[in-house]
Design an enzyme around this catalytic site. Structure first.
Site, mmCIF file in Angstrom:
data_model
loop_
_atom_site.group_PDB
_atom_site.id
_atom_site.type_symbol
_atom_site.label_atom_id
_atom_site.label_comp_id
_atom_site.label_asym_id
_atom_site.label_seq_id
_atom_site.Cartn_x
_atom_site.Cartn_y
_atom_site.Cartn_z
ATOM 1 N N LYS A 196 -78.426 81.144 59.478
ATOM 2 C CA LYS A 196 -78.322 82.560 59.844
ATOM 3 C C LYS A 196 -78.229 82.679 61.363
ATOM 4 C CE LYS A 196 -79.611 83.711 55.523
ATOM 5 N NZ LYS A 196 -78.943 84.588 54.587
ATOM 6 N N SER A 222 -72.243 79.088 54.914
ATOM 7 C CA SER A 222 -73.357 78.716 54.055
ATOM 8 C C SER A 222 -74.368 79.812 54.228
ATOM 9 C CB SER A 222 -73.946 77.391 54.496
ATOM 10 O OG SER A 222 -72.976 76.403 54.361
ATOM 11 N N CYS A 223 -74.513 80.618 53.208
ATOM 12 C CA CYS A 223 -75.272 81.844 53.417
ATOM 13 C C CYS A 223 -76.739 81.689 53.056
ATOM 14 C CB CYS A 223 -74.635 82.965 52.621
ATOM 15 S SG CYS A 223 -74.324 82.497 50.942
ATOM 16 N N VAL A 224 -77.221 80.472 52.737
ATOM 17 C CA VAL A 224 -78.614 80.379 52.285
ATOM 18 C C VAL A 224 -79.571 79.729 53.254
ATOM 19 C CG1 VAL A 224 -78.361 80.624 49.838
ATOM 20 C CG2 VAL A 224 -77.830 78.465 50.867
#
Lengths: 421, 104
Positions: free
Chosen positions: A199, B102-104
């Protein structure tokens, strides 16, 4: 009697057994849990084992101890799920029929998925810390460490607890410094991502910390093989990173039973509705924890929040009511950063980790996306909470399954457009 | 939202040049985007692009390397040969889809 069958007595399956025995009418429903392994591991503790901060008894307890008496525990290996016949076939030949199935078979490391990883260096110079055996043998390797090139490496995403490799790196930096070995050790962090974390805002903060601690980062590294003769990892585009000690996180995959049953994707994770937790394949199959293909972290906190949504939806399903699309991808993760400090991240599908205080606005006591001692105490306290509160599905006061935006400093660009999510 | 001129047409892109409106995509545009990345599209490239297209329409995300191997039948070595340095990102851009995260 109708049958409610849970596959897996790990974190997610155990929490579901404890939730449902309180909520389901046990005169009408028989709840069974199947698992092949006798030991329940507190997996977050594996991070501390290599540094001697935790020992075996901190992280291992018998699974049966956490399964309530009203639930039947079956210690057996599952051969196959026959979804079209609503039954599960065990390796011992026994058939278990079900009206509702909950898949909680988790994820495990698959070092065989990388060419050469299991060759001569495995558990000599190449270690993982995602298994109890791996973490224990890494501890012995670190005891003998005299200096050299220590490489921490992520093979492929998704992995369980995506922050754990960073935590390992920070703890290694601290541990080496205490032992007077940091000057003799080149510490390298190798990731397939383009930055320190998945993120963006947290990636900047954590990337900065890696710089400060003089940890070299090799990003965009997609591992092709481990060359155990020359002690190096080689990427598909022929980049090389040499190691004296490689601490790798192998590819993580769902259980082989998912593949045998034709219920998984390319990594054996089960396609699952990301808000209701119902399997896409069948209405009477639900999935929880690391076994799902959800775009959420594979972490115990996520399984805990999911268990609250899933137990409501199981009751709705039993009554023939519509399911609630109520899971928001909420994750809550401590990140040990060494020197008795830690970060805390709290995020969901829509909002990435941002700074702030948690759970109370302005008060905390925890700081979000910022190092503090209180966060570290929280991480240590969490082990007791895990064994005594979470697994038993007792309520955690003040912490709901939906992520709260209260107390968070949300930059304008932190929320993705709904269409892109 | 930024726009860019390519091959005599105007397309909507994000700051990294990924197409934001897939309805603007066609095979000519793909060839022009590939050219920009120094790639001349062959049948082997098209096999990859067509798999991404089919899979995205089904799943709503750009397939990862392992999915390309296992479901698309395209070996990783070939992907790196066809789209050097970050094959998934490059192929997704040429196929007119978002940058895979990669969104996790």
């Amino acid at each position: 009697m109708k049958n409610l069958l849970i596959l897996g007595a790990g974190t997610a399956g155990t929490m579901m057994a404890n939730q449902l025995r309180k909520k389901v009418n046990l005169d009408e429903w028989k709840i069974k849990v199947v698992d092949q392994y006798p030991q329940h591991y507190y997996q977050p503790g594996f991070l501390f084992l290599p540094f001697g901060l935790y020992s075996e008894r901190d992280v291992v307890k018998p699974k049966r101890k956490f399964i309530p008496r009203a639930v039947e525990y079956v210690e057996a290996e599952v051969d196959q799920i026959e979804a079209e016949n609503n039954k599960v076939i065990l390796k011992n030949g026994q058939h278990l029929g079900y009206d509702i199935l909950i898949i909680a078979t988790g994820a495990k490391t698959a070092p065989d998925q990388t060419e050469g990883m299991l060759d001569g260096d495995w558990r000599n110079r190449v270690f993982d810390f995602y298994t109890f055996e791996g973490a224990a043998s890494l501890r012995r390797a670190l005891e003998n460490w005299k200096g050299g090139r220590l490489v921490v490496h992520i093979s492929e995403l998704p992995i369980k607890c995506p922050v754990a490799p960073l935590e390992f790196t920070f703890l290694a930096d601290w541990w080496l410094t205490q032992r007077g070995l940091r000057d003799k050790t080149e510490l390298v962090f190798v990731t397939p991502l383009s930055g320190a974390f998945t993120k963006s805002i947290a990636s900047q903060v954590l990337g900065h910390l890696l710089d400060e601690k003089k940890i070299k980062v090799v990003h965009d590294f997609a591992i092709g093989s481990v060359d155990h003769e020359k002690h190096r990892i080689v990427s598909w585009d022929e980049k090389e990173v040499a190691y004296d000690l490689l601490v790798t996180v192998p590819t993580n995959m769902g259980d082989a039973v998912i593949e045998r049953s034709g219920l998984g994707d390319e990594l054996n994770f089960v396609p699952t509705d990301k808000q209701t937790l119902q399997a896409r394949a069948r209405d009477n199959i639900f999935v929880i924890g690391d076994a799902t293909d959800l775009p959420a972290s594979k972490a115990g906190s996520v399984a805990h929040f999911e268990s609250e949504v899933l137990s409501k939806n199981i009751l709705h399903y039993i009554k023939g009511e519509p399911l609630e699309a109520d899971f928001d991808g909420h994750a809550n993760c401590f990140i040990e950063s060494g020197y008795g400090k830690a970060f805390l991240l709290d995020f969901n599908y829509d909002l990435q980790p941002v700074p702030g205080t948690y759970p109370l606005p302005g008060v905390g006591p925890f700081s979000l996306l910022k190092e503090s001692r209180v966060n570290h105490w929280g991480k240590l306290a969490f082990r007791q909470i895990y064994w005594n509160v979470l697994l038993k599905a007792l309520p955690l006061p003040g912490i709901g399954h939906l992520m709260s935006r209260v107390g968070k400093q949300i930059p304008a660009d932190a929320l993705p457009l709904k269409a892109a999510a | 939202m930024p726009q860019k001129q390519i091959n005599g047409v105007t397309i909507d892109v994000n700051e990294e040049g990924y197409l934001t409106n897939h309805s603007q995509w066609n095979r000519d545009l793909a060839a022009a985007l590939a050219q920009e990345a120094g790639i001349t599209l062959t049948d082997a490239h098209w096999k990859v692009i067509e798999f991404i297209d089919k899979d995205f329409k089904e799943k709503g995300v750009v397939p990862g390397m392992r999915r390309m191997n296992k479901v698309g039948g395209i070996p990783t070595k070939d992907l790196y040969a066809l789209f050097p340095e970050g094959p998934i990102k490059k192929a997704a851009k040429i196929a007119g889809y978002p940058k895979p995260v990669s969104c996790v």
